[in-house]
Structures are given as structure tokens and as C-alpha cells.
Design an enzyme around this catalytic site. Structure first.
Site, mmCIF file in Angstrom:
data_model
loop_
_atom_site.group_PDB
_atom_site.id
_atom_site.type_symbol
_atom_site.label_atom_id
_atom_site.label_comp_id
_atom_site.label_asym_id
_atom_site.label_seq_id
_atom_site.Cartn_x
_atom_site.Cartn_y
_atom_site.Cartn_z
ATOM 1 C CG ASP A 60 20.947 9.818 11.103
ATOM 2 O OD1 ASP A 60 22.092 9.332 11.096
ATOM 3 O OD2 ASP A 60 20.139 9.675 10.170
ATOM 4 C CB THR A 175 20.465 13.495 3.170
ATOM 5 O OG1 THR A 175 21.125 13.586 4.443
ATOM 6 C CG2 THR A 175 21.508 13.400 2.071
ATOM 7 C CB ALA A 176 18.064 16.153 7.206
ATOM 8 C CE1 TYR A 177 11.036 20.593 7.203
ATOM 9 C CE2 TYR A 177 12.107 21.827 8.961
ATOM 10 C CZ TYR A 177 10.992 21.561 8.200
ATOM 11 O OH TYR A 177 9.832 22.251 8.436
#
Length: 284
Positions: A60, A175-177
Site C-alpha cells: 500500500d 480504511t486506513a488512519y
């Protein structure tokens, strides 16, 4: 599709074993022998306008870095092939390469546009514009006090709060931080912007999802302590007290090549919600 380039993260393939295997399969399945290879860390300012497809070999982080550094004139789609750890953003795993190339030849795929952000900030009395695919985060330094934030949306005050920071995210970055801080999943084909607080001490700031053409202005105050602006978790810039950060939709979007059997919700289940060794073999 005649011109294919490969951007590879060399730290993931020291001996070029994976790279050579990918090139060989492209040659055999796609009948393409002239393949340009680029170091993913050196993409900036390269002229890639002749490419019909750019394959990104890495995880990613590799794809995020390439997406930010691509020239605005770059128009080809990206095929992300995961040879890293998580691979939420990748189109396929390296183990699925042969099948993917066959689907590519039969056009069993579609280009999806992923919204990006533009962050405008004053750095050393010079206005800089920085692209982000996942998110723009503003947060206190490790040993700093809480930051006071003022958030304006289209020139109207939304919230004033104290906390560790805040995250302005794209749907791709949800969907990350942003997710880790309590933000919602947002389907990546949408064009919206979310704002999520990090450890809001005063509880006067709640996550919000805004229309994609909103302009967000952030004023960060920390009494002289450290404040950092972080782009996609990769580029960090120390900010001055009372810095003003403006975030809005970038006019350019990222074109991501996905195959027609791509299942966003399966990716969410396997790689975000159930990210563990026991779930790697789940097929349902």
C-alpha cells in the site's frame, strides 16, 4: 494495450526475482517484450505519457507514494500488485498474476477513479500544494500538549475542539488512519470527504462526511509546541503555531484498474476487519 511500465519498490525485491517473473509472464501472456522499469521512489518528474498501463509492484505504501508523485499529465490506469504486507489498495496479489494478465487480455476489467485531495499549506512563507490519496492528518508532536483546532467548511465554522489531532480523508483512505480513529468506511467510488478527530478531549467534535467539492480550512494552535502535518502517513512537515491548512478535492483523480470480480467488501473483511493469519485463507 502495447506500452506497459512497472514501478517497483526495490526494498521488496532485492534480487529482482519477482520483477523478472512478472516481466516474463507479461511477455508470454500479453506478447509484450518492451517493458520500462522504474524505481517507485524516483517516479517524480518522469515522463510516463506513452504508457497504456503502469503496474505498481509493492504494498500500500508503494502505491500511495507513486500516486502522489505522478505528473498531472499522466493518464494511464494503475494496476497494483501486492508484494508487501497488507495490500488493501492493490488490485491483486502476486499469486494471482497469471490469471489477472489473462483477464487483462480479454478486457475483463474496468478503470475506477479514486478521488485525491489537495492540501495547501504555508511552509517557510511559501505556499505549497501537496497531493494525498488517503488522508491529510494534523496532529501534535510526541511530547506536545493538545492542539486547539478550528475547522471551517466552505467558510462556515463547523467545530472548535482540543485533542491530539484530526484526519481529513478520502473514501479510499477511510480504511486506513481514519478507520483507526473511529471514522466510517466509505465506498471508494464515492466523491466525499470525511473529517475525523483524533482523541477529542472536549467531545465537541464528531466525525462528519462532506460533499466532495467542500473546502476545509483548519487552524491549528498549540502554544508554540510541535504540530505536524502528515500526508498519507509518509510525508511529515512541522507546522508553526496558528498555521492554516486548506484541504479540498484535487482536480486529478487516480485511475485504478480493477478486475470485474473485484469485491470491495471481501477486501474489507479479509484485510481490515479480520486482518490476521487465521483469516488469510477465507474464500467466502
Amino acid at each position: 494495450m502495447k506500452n506497459i511500465g512497472i514501478a517497483i519498490n526495490p526494498s521488496k525485491d532485492y534480487k529482482n526475482t519477482i520483477l523478472n517473473m512478472v516481466k516474463e509472464k507479461i511477455k508470454n501472456i500479453c506478447n509484450i517484450t518492451d517493458i520500462e522499469v522504474y524505481n517507485s521512489f524516483d517516479i517524480k518528474n518522469l515522463n510516463l505519457s506513452s504508457l497504456d498501463l503502469l503496474i505498481v509492484l509493492g504494498g500500500d505504501g508503494t502505491l500511495l507514494g507513486v500516486a502522489r508523485e505522478l505528473d498531472d499529465d499522466f493518464k494511464a490506469p494503475i494496476l497494483g500488485i501486492n508484494i508487501g504486507n497488507l495490500g488493501v489498495l492493490s488490485s491483486i496479489e502476486i499469486s494471482d498474476l497469471e490469471l489477472a494478465l489473462k483477464k487483462l487480455m480479454t478486457k475483463d476489467c474496468k478503470v475506477h477513479k479514486r478521488m485525491m485531495l489537495n492540501c495547501e499549506v504555508d511552509i517557510n512563507e511559501s505556499i505549497k500544494n501537496i497531493k494525498a490519496l488517503n488522508e491529510v492528518a494534523v496532529a501534535r508532536g510526541t511530547l506536545s500538549r493538545m492542539v486547539k483546532f478550528k475547522i471551517f467548511v466552505d467558510e462556515k465554522l463547523y467545530a472548535i475542539f482540543k485533542g491530539d489531532g484530526l484526519i481529513v480523508s478520502t473514501p479510499t483512505g477511510s480504511t486506513a488512519y481514519s478507520f483507526s480513529a473511529g471514522g466510517p468506511f466509505i465506498c471508494p467510488d464515492l466523491e466525499v470527504i470525511s473529517i475525523v478527530p483524533i482523541c477529542d478531549h472536549t467531545k465537541s467534535m464528531h466525525p462528519i462526511v462532506l460533499k466532495g467539492d467542500s473546502t476545509i480550512k483548519i487552524i491549528a494552535q498549540n502554544g508554540g509546541d510541535q504540530i505536524y502535518l502528515t500526508i498519507d502517513g509518509q510525508r511529515a512537515i512541522e507546522m508553526k503555531d496558528n498555521s492554516v491548512i486548506t484541504v479540498k478535492k484535487n482536480p486529478k483523480s487516480l485511475k485504478l484498474l480493477l478486475f470485474n470480480d473485484y469485491d470491495y467488501f471481501k477486501v474489507i473483511r479479509n484485510k481490515v476487519l479480520n486482518n490476521s493469519k487465521e483469516c488469510d485463507g477465507e474464500k467466502n
